[in-house]
Design a protein around this motif. Structure first.
Motif, PDB file in Angstrom:
ATOM      1  N   LEU A  49       0.828  -1.203   0.000  1.00  0.00           N
ATOM      2  CA  LEU A  49       0.000   0.000   0.000  1.00  0.00           C
ATOM      3  C   LEU A  49       0.867   1.259   0.000  1.00  0.00           C
ATOM      4  CD1 LEU A  49      -2.836  -0.974   2.513  1.00  0.00           C
ATOM      5  CD2 LEU A  49      -3.146  -0.317   0.114  1.00  0.00           C
ATOM      6  N   TRP A  65      -7.434   3.183  -4.157  1.00  0.00           N
ATOM      7  CA  TRP A  65      -6.035   2.997  -3.753  1.00  0.00           C
ATOM      8  C   TRP A  65      -5.869   1.792  -2.838  1.00  0.00           C
ATOM      9  CZ3 TRP A  65      -4.893   3.306   1.484  1.00  0.00           C
ATOM     10  CH2 TRP A  65      -5.921   3.822   2.300  1.00  0.00           C
ATOM     11  N   LEU A  66      -6.906   1.507  -2.059  1.00  0.00           N
ATOM     12  CA  LEU A  66      -6.839   0.401  -1.101  1.00  0.00           C
ATOM     13  C   LEU A  66      -6.881  -0.950  -1.815  1.00  0.00           C
ATOM     14  CD1 LEU A  66      -6.829   0.197   2.058  1.00  0.00           C
ATOM     15  CD2 LEU A  66      -9.294  -0.182   1.903  1.00  0.00           C
TER      16      LEU A  66
END
Length: 250
Positions: free
Chosen positions: A11, A63-64
């Motif tokens: 991440l 984004w996760l």
């Protein structure tokens, strides 16, 4: 590397490609105390972003999902979400600007990634950790007795759930605090949740949790165990002790 830490690294690597992110901080077992990490840990982290970017990362999860699909998520507070990945990794994260981060109480953070121009001191909070009014034997003993007294009255009124929270929750928290004061700081103490890892710290002989927390219908029995535990270690003020005994015999 543990899959949980690898997920956080992945991440962070993605967030590092974005212009509005400043840092990623690991917390809890993904923070400075990584010795706590095991297969039952969840993944806690902060994302530090530029002004105006918070809502982008709290309302959108594109984004996760970069390292792995997300199968369930929800906003649990204004600054963050909880989410479950398809492979079973459970995450809880919050997003702050640098000034907001300074006002959040946290401890034991670890920098996973930071932008070159990120300000120093991101792992330290200026906000105090919430604490009880007093951290003394006198306070925790008397607060435990007050919890027993109020809880037993709730029990006699038929408010079993509220009684359980006072007797098997609040009073037991004070017992744990008394043990900490008497036996020293436990390893990996969670300053936000005193119940964490108590089973690893204290044996059932020292802290008989199975009898102190027997369940919804066990409030009177739990109160008896807690009162006896306190009486064996500390002088109980006679008026409140007698009042609790009267309630236990009602």
């Amino acid at each position: 590397m543990h899959p949980m830490l690898q997920r956080l690294d992945d991440l962070a690597a993605h967030l590092a490609t974005r212009d509005d992110t400043i840092a990623v901080l690991g917390l809890g077992s993904a923070g400075a105390q990584r010795g706590r990490l095991d297969d039952h840990s969840d993944l806690d982290f902060f994302v530090v972003v530029e002004e105006g970017a918070v809502s982008r990362y709290t309302t959108r999860t594109d984004w996760l999902t970069v390292p792995c699909p997300v199968v369930w998520s929800f906003a649990h507070e204004r600054h963050g979400r909880k989410a479950l990945y398809a492979d079973g990794v459970f995450v809880e994260y919050a997003v702050f600007t640098v000034p907001e981060l300074r006002r959040v109480p946290f401890r034991g953070a670890r920098v996973v990634w930071r932008r070159a121009d990120a300000p120093p001191g991101l792992t330290e909070s200026d906000a105090p950790v919430p604490r009880p009014p007093f951290d003394t034997v006198e306070f925790h003993l008397n607060e435990a007795l007050a919890n027993l007294y109020v809880g037993l009255h709730r029990e006699l009124r038929g408010e079993h759930l509220s009684a359980a929270r006072f007797i098997q929750g609040h009073a037991v928290d004070r017992v744990v605090a008394l043990l900490r004061l008497g036996e020293g700081e436990p390893p990996y103490r969670d300053v936000f949740d005193a119940s964490r890892r108590v089973e690893r710290t204290y044996s059932p002989r020292v802290l008989p949790l199975e009898r102190m927390v027997p369940g919804y219908r066990g409030n009177a029995a739990a109160a008896r165990v807690v009162l006896d535990w306190l009486s064996a270690r500390y002088p109980i003020p006679a008026p409140i002790g007698a009042a609790i005994e009267d309630l236990l015999s009602s």
